[in-house]
Design a protein around this motif. Structure first.
Motif, short mmCIF file in Angstrom:
data_model
loop_
_atom_site.label_atom_id
_atom_site.label_comp_id
_atom_site.label_asym_id
_atom_site.label_seq_id
_atom_site.Cartn_x
_atom_site.Cartn_y
_atom_site.Cartn_z
N LEU A 1 30.67 -8.65 49.78
CA LEU A 1 31.16 -9.15 48.18
C LEU A 1 29.92 -10.13 47.63
CD1 LEU A 1 34.64 -9.06 48.43
CD2 LEU A 1 33.42 -7.23 47.70
N THR A 2 29.50 -10.80 48.62
CA THR A 2 28.75 -12.31 48.27
C THR A 2 27.60 -12.36 49.12
OG1 THR A 2 30.13 -13.71 49.70
CG2 THR A 2 30.65 -13.44 47.52
N GLY A 3 26.58 -13.35 48.85
CA GLY A 3 25.42 -13.45 49.64
C GLY A 3 24.26 -12.55 49.49
N ALA A 4 23.24 -12.70 50.25
CA ALA A 4 22.08 -11.94 50.30
C ALA A 4 22.12 -10.49 50.29
CB ALA A 4 21.02 -12.28 51.06
N ALA A 5 23.30 -10.31 51.06
CA ALA A 5 23.65 -8.62 51.38
C ALA A 5 24.82 -8.00 50.41
CB ALA A 5 24.27 -8.56 52.77
N ARG A 6 25.09 -8.90 49.45
CA ARG A 6 25.87 -8.20 48.40
C ARG A 6 25.71 -6.96 47.95
NH1 ARG A 6 26.37 -8.63 42.71
NH2 ARG A 6 24.44 -10.00 42.68
N GLY A 7 26.75 -6.09 48.01
CA GLY A 7 26.63 -4.80 47.51
C GLY A 7 26.49 -3.71 48.43
N LEU A 8 25.97 -4.25 49.78
CA LEU A 8 26.06 -3.22 50.93
C LEU A 8 27.05 -3.04 51.49
CD1 LEU A 8 22.90 -4.68 52.62
CD2 LEU A 8 22.72 -3.24 50.78
N SER A 9 27.26 -1.75 52.18
CA SER A 9 28.28 -1.15 52.76
C SER A 9 28.14 -0.65 54.09
CB SER A 9 29.12 -0.17 51.96
OG SER A 9 28.45 0.88 51.64
N GLY A 10 28.88 -0.66 54.96
CA GLY A 10 28.84 -0.15 56.25
C GLY A 10 29.96 0.92 56.74
N LEU A 11 30.05 1.93 57.55
CA LEU A 11 30.98 2.50 58.01
C LEU A 11 31.70 1.82 59.58
CD1 LEU A 11 29.82 6.00 57.67
CD2 LEU A 11 31.43 4.86 56.25
N VAL A 12 32.87 1.60 59.60
CA VAL A 12 33.49 0.85 60.66
C VAL A 12 33.59 1.81 61.90
CG1 VAL A 12 35.54 -0.59 61.40
CG2 VAL A 12 34.67 -0.55 58.91
N LYS A 13 33.20 1.32 63.05
CA LYS A 13 33.36 2.15 64.10
C LYS A 13 34.49 1.68 65.01
CE LYS A 13 30.90 3.30 68.62
NZ LYS A 13 29.49 2.90 69.30
N ALA A 14 34.76 0.52 65.09
CA ALA A 14 35.77 -0.33 65.72
C ALA A 14 36.38 -1.21 64.98
CB ALA A 14 35.32 -0.66 67.20
N ASP A 15 37.57 -1.56 65.07
CA ASP A 15 38.32 -2.50 64.59
C ASP A 15 39.54 -3.30 65.44
OD1 ASP A 15 39.67 -4.05 62.45
OD2 ASP A 15 41.16 -2.35 62.29
N ALA A 16 39.19 -4.64 65.75
CA ALA A 16 40.18 -5.13 66.52
C ALA A 16 41.00 -6.46 65.93
CB ALA A 16 39.77 -5.59 67.89
N ALA A 17 42.30 -6.50 66.11
CA ALA A 17 42.91 -7.77 65.64
C ALA A 17 42.88 -8.62 66.63
CB ALA A 17 44.32 -7.51 65.12
N LEU A 18 42.58 -10.04 66.12
CA LEU A 18 42.40 -11.16 67.34
C LEU A 18 43.20 -12.28 66.67
CD1 LEU A 18 38.34 -11.56 67.74
CD2 LEU A 18 40.36 -9.98 69.21
N PRO A 19 43.82 -13.01 67.62
CA PRO A 19 44.65 -14.29 67.30
C PRO A 19 43.88 -15.08 66.42
CG PRO A 19 44.52 -14.01 69.84
CD PRO A 19 43.59 -13.01 69.18
N GLY A 20 44.75 -15.73 65.33
CA GLY A 20 44.33 -16.76 64.57
C GLY A 20 44.07 -16.09 63.26
N ALA A 21 44.38 -15.03 62.81
CA ALA A 21 43.99 -14.67 61.72
C ALA A 21 42.52 -13.88 61.52
CB ALA A 21 44.27 -15.18 60.58
N ARG A 22 42.11 -13.61 62.98
CA ARG A 22 40.64 -13.31 62.88
C ARG A 22 40.39 -11.72 63.23
NH1 ARG A 22 36.32 -17.69 64.98
NH2 ARG A 22 37.19 -19.34 63.80
N ARG A 23 39.47 -10.98 62.76
CA ARG A 23 39.22 -9.62 63.00
C ARG A 23 37.85 -9.43 63.49
NH1 ARG A 23 43.61 -6.40 61.59
NH2 ARG A 23 43.26 -4.18 61.90
N GLU A 24 37.69 -8.45 64.63
CA GLU A 24 36.50 -8.20 65.01
C GLU A 24 36.07 -7.01 64.57
OE1 GLU A 24 33.83 -8.09 69.29
OE2 GLU A 24 35.75 -8.18 69.29
N VAL A 25 34.83 -6.50 63.89
CA VAL A 25 34.79 -5.38 63.28
C VAL A 25 33.18 -4.95 63.79
CG1 VAL A 25 34.16 -3.91 61.30
CG2 VAL A 25 36.05 -5.74 61.19
N GLU A 26 33.04 -3.81 64.29
CA GLU A 26 31.96 -3.02 64.67
C GLU A 26 31.59 -1.97 63.85
OE1 GLU A 26 29.70 -1.19 68.61
OE2 GLU A 26 31.75 -1.60 68.86
#
Length: 272
Positions: free
Chosen positions: A190-215
């Motif tokens: 949504l923001t920054g130099a890569a704004r407007g780009l998109s990628g397909l999610v291969k893996a998605d993991a929920a981590l402690p502390g309201a964090r998310r790891e996305v591959e």
């Protein structure tokens, strides 16, 4: 007139940006477009078939900060750009002939140069027509056949990049979703130099502390920076069960879950 013939190209990106190029040694202008001679774009001989055969050619050029930049190519901003090519009398630009219209196909980069495939208007005729009968859904999540509204609460989330390592991103601020909720979905910058780009999610993991790891399946052409905002869209694996339980959208399921499997079709039949 043949002594005053030049070629002029107009390339329009999907975001509306239009650039003009010419192989003449001076600038040309018509249709509200300025065609520059110093942009480093040239073309191979155009191959145009009769009837419904597919036109094909290539455009090649040098990367230029003022025209086509390496960053824009890497980000995919020139993918599927509309292309028009004229033969034009440079002494009288009103005397011109449109000889090609299509779009850019695959773009390859090598060092400080690029090469882009040109695809004519008849190129879509090479695509397979009709429905594919398969147990999994043939629609894309949220399209006109699926009809699912991805803006519904719970099916998207926004967060900030806290760590980026190629195709892996660590996000903060994404809560309330099970692990794997965004697999097969999309990540939108949504923001920054890569704004407007998109990628397909291969893996998605929920981590402690309201964090998310996305591959992602493939790293973005421009890497998001720490602090950039992104949006995650829920993913669908095309199974009927997922459509029914995750999206509550089974009436719009476009697959055939009760088709016999392939091993049943090829198994020898026993006479009874």
């Amino acid at each position: 007139m043949t002594e005053t013939i030049a070629r002029a190209w107009a390339v329009q990106r999907r975001d509306g940006l239009v650039l003009g190029f010419t192989d003449h040694d001076q600038a040309l202008s018509f249709d509200g477009i300025a065609f520059r001679p110093d942009s480093g774009l040239s073309a191979r001989a155009l191959v145009q078939g009769l009837g419904l055969s597919v036109d094909n050619s290539e455009a090649a050029g040098a990367l230029s900060d003022a025209a086509i930049t390496e960053r824009d190519l890497m980000a995919g901003r020139w993918d599927a750009a509309d292309v028009r090519l004229w033969e034009v009398d440079w002494a009288d630009p009103a005397n011109r002939r449109l000889i090609f219209r299509g779009h850019l196909g695959e773009v390859a980069r090598s060092g400080a140069a690029f090469r882009a495939e040109l695809r004519g208007l008849s190129e879509p005729l090479n695509k397979a027509q009709g429905r594919v009968y398969h147990p999994r859904c043939s629609a894309a999540l949220g399209d006109g056949q699926c009809r699912f509204d991805l803006s519904r609460p719970g099916y998207s989330a926004e967060g900030a990049v806290v760590l980026e390592d190629g195709s892996r991103l660590m996000l903060s601020g994404v809560t309330g979703h099970d692990a794997g909720w965004f697999e097969h979905g999309q990540l939108l910058v949504l923001t920054g130099a890569a704004r407007g780009l998109s990628g397909l999610v291969k893996a998605d993991a929920a981590l402690p502390g309201a964090r998310r790891e996305v591959e992602l399946w493939t790293a973005l052409g421009i890497r998001p920076a720490v602090g950039d905002r992104v949006r995650l869209l829920a993913g669908c694996d095309k199974r009927g069960e997922t459509c029914r339980m995750k999206f509550l959208n089974y009436p719009n399921f476009r697959g055939f879950p009760h088709l016999p499997p392939e091993d049943w079709l090829i198994a020898p039949k026993v006479n009874r």
